[in-house]
Design an enzyme around this catalytic site. Structure first.
Site, mmCIF file in Angstrom:
data_model
loop_
_atom_site.group_PDB
_atom_site.id
_atom_site.type_symbol
_atom_site.label_atom_id
_atom_site.label_comp_id
_atom_site.label_asym_id
_atom_site.label_seq_id
_atom_site.Cartn_x
_atom_site.Cartn_y
_atom_site.Cartn_z
ATOM 1 N N GLY A 71 25.638 47.938 43.288
ATOM 2 C CA GLY A 71 25.697 46.648 42.622
ATOM 3 C C GLY A 71 24.656 45.706 43.199
ATOM 4 N N GLY A 72 24.831 44.430 42.947
ATOM 5 C CA GLY A 72 23.863 43.474 43.465
ATOM 6 C C GLY A 72 24.065 42.084 42.906
ATOM 7 N N SER A 104 29.350 48.118 39.650
ATOM 8 C CA SER A 104 29.155 46.677 39.540
ATOM 9 C C SER A 104 27.980 46.353 38.596
ATOM 10 C CB SER A 104 28.934 46.089 40.940
ATOM 11 O OG SER A 104 28.989 44.687 40.902
ATOM 12 N N ALA A 126 33.781 49.950 38.056
ATOM 13 C CA ALA A 126 34.067 48.921 39.062
ATOM 14 C C ALA A 126 33.097 47.756 38.940
ATOM 15 C CB ALA A 126 34.035 49.511 40.461
ATOM 16 N N PRO A 129 33.437 41.068 38.834
ATOM 17 C CA PRO A 129 32.530 40.158 39.555
ATOM 18 C C PRO A 129 33.116 39.752 40.899
ATOM 19 C CG PRO A 129 33.652 39.003 37.772
ATOM 20 C CD PRO A 129 33.998 40.452 37.616
ATOM 21 N N LYS A 144 37.279 32.136 34.904
ATOM 22 C CA LYS A 144 36.059 31.842 34.146
ATOM 23 C C LYS A 144 34.971 32.879 34.445
ATOM 24 C CE LYS A 144 36.616 26.818 33.679
ATOM 25 N NZ LYS A 144 36.061 25.500 34.050
#
Length: 435
Positions: A71-72, A104, A126, A129, A144
């Site tokens: 992810g990142g 992610s 997965a 956030p 949100k």
């Protein structure tokens, strides 16, 4: 004359034919191959975006993005996706090698491709956030963030004709699936063992880009592998929190070494460079400055222990401060931006062991008998150069001294032992050797 003209035109025709053949060969489409491994950050984002731009400029047949990421950063991910969705050439995302993953932000990028493929033994999912800054947020703000990410991934999946229900679950429930499950429910299109097999599989597949719909013709095309330059690779490696943590400690050790040995330069140079690189890395990694201050405070306590020994009190406080600061240092909740527990324990214990060793040596030196100055004369054995009755001259420790005997008279040439130093006068007695 006519013969010369004919020969000239034949040669000219031959040269033009060669140039035409060369131009045709040069204009033959190719396949661009990019490799995105590790955290998605501004460095990798620029690498992918510029790679797509170059492939478009060269009118490549397609671009393959070989992906393996935990992810990142959201902003970097969105920059890549915007470029992919507006690309004039087909983009193929290939989750590889076996054992790799698209987690992610990698899920969003995979779903944004024209063709998605995975290698055996990989997984995808997965995509919930995470808070990258470490600040406290309320439940409303969390909701949100999740709703925004869910809407974004559904839009991408719908545009590419992929499973929108699973895409939303990947965000809301952090579900993850294997390559077999992914192809069964319409998350990806193909499973390929390697790049060559993938190129064979996608040959003849119809794709729609931002500018047209075309059929891919990939068989036999040249693969142009575009790698990161050395500068970007170096900067990308600095974004690893473990490397940044090691650089921080190297910098502290180097500066301390320079202060301990002024003028040696080498420790100071290495330490200064390491500290600068560590702070450059911390600009890309969200860190807690309270944790950084605890680490520095721990080092200060350990150094103070050496010069003002408290027999372990400051050492214990320093080690505790180091460990607490190391755990607090990364602010992000994302697992790939955390410092390894093993590295924290290893560095803290190694630092503690070094300072304990230095402390023990310092204590031993303090208790060690002096071998220089007046204290160094006590207990030394010398030779009487004159008769001592009670005063005379002796030779001890390589020097002549005035001496006074406290008991019987001592003859010239006999051995004496120093008992006390009074100014420039030594108090001695006759030395009796032990058998």
């Amino acid at each position: 004359m006519k013969t010369k003209i004919i020969i000239f035109f034949v040669v000219l025709l031959f040269v033009l034919s060669c140039c035409l053949i060369e131009n045709c060969a040069a204009s033959k489409p190719s396949i661009y191959l990019l490799q995105l491994n590790g955290i998605i950050n501004p460095i990798t984002s620029q690498y992918v975006v510029s790679g797509i731009e170059n492939a478009e400029a060269e009118e490549a047949e397609c671009l393959i993005l070989q992906l393996d990421t935990p992810g990142g950063l959201d902003t970097s991910m969105r920059d890549i996706i915007k470029k992919m969705l507006n690309s004039t050439i087909p983009i193929i995302v290939y989750v590889s090698p076996p054992g790799g993953r698209a987690a992610s932000a990698g899920v969003f990028i995979t779903l944004a491709s024209n063709i998605a493929a995975m290698a055996p033994g990989t997984n995808i999912g997965a995509a919930h956030p995470v808070v990258m800054g470490g600040e406290e947020i309320d439940e409303e703000m969390k909701a949100k963030m999740v709703n925004d990410a869910a809407a974004y991934i559904k839009t991408i999946a719908e545009k590419r004709g992929r499973n929108t229900q699973w895409a939303e679950k990947a965000v809301r429930e952090s579900v993850s699936i294997t390559e077999q499950e992914a192809i069964e429910i319409g998350v990806i299109e193909f499973i390929a063992n390697d790049i060559d097999e993938l190129i064979e599989i996608i040959d003849g597949v119809r794709v729609t880009t931002a500018s047209e719909t075309r059929v891919l013709k990939t068989k036999g095309l040249e693969i142009i592998s575009v790698k990161m330059n050395y500068k970007d690779l170096f900067l990308h490696s600095l974004t690893n929190p473990n490397i940044a943590y090691i650089l921080l400690f190297l910098g502290i050790y180097g500066i301390l070494g320079e202060f301990s040995n002024p003028g040696s330069f080498f420790p100071g140079i290495v330490g200064g460079i390491s500290l600068i690189l560590a702070f450059v890395a911390f600009q890309s990694i969200p860190i807690n400055y309270g944790g950084l201050l605890l680490i520095i405070f721990g080092i200060v306590l350990l150094v103070t222990e050496i010069y003002t020994p408290t027999f372990g009190l400051l050492t214990a406080g320093g080690v505790t401060s180091l460990i607490l600061g190391s755990f607090m240092l990364p602010k992000a909740t994302a697992p790939f931006l955390r410092i390894s527990l093993g590295l924290i324990i290893s560095m803290s214990l190694a630092t503690a062991a070094f300072f304990i060793f230095a402390l023990s040596k310092g204590i031993k030196i303090q208790w060690k008998k002096s071998v220089t100055g007046r204290e160094g004369l006590l207990g030394k054995v010398g030779i009487a150069k004159t008769v001592l009755d009670p005063e005379g001259t002796i030779f001890v420790h390589g020097e002549r001294w005035q001496a006074s005997v406290i008991d019987e008279k001592i003859k010239e040439g006999e051995e004496v032992e120093v008992l006390e130093v009074k100014g420039l006068l030594l108090i001695v007695k006759k030395y009796i050797r032990k058998e």
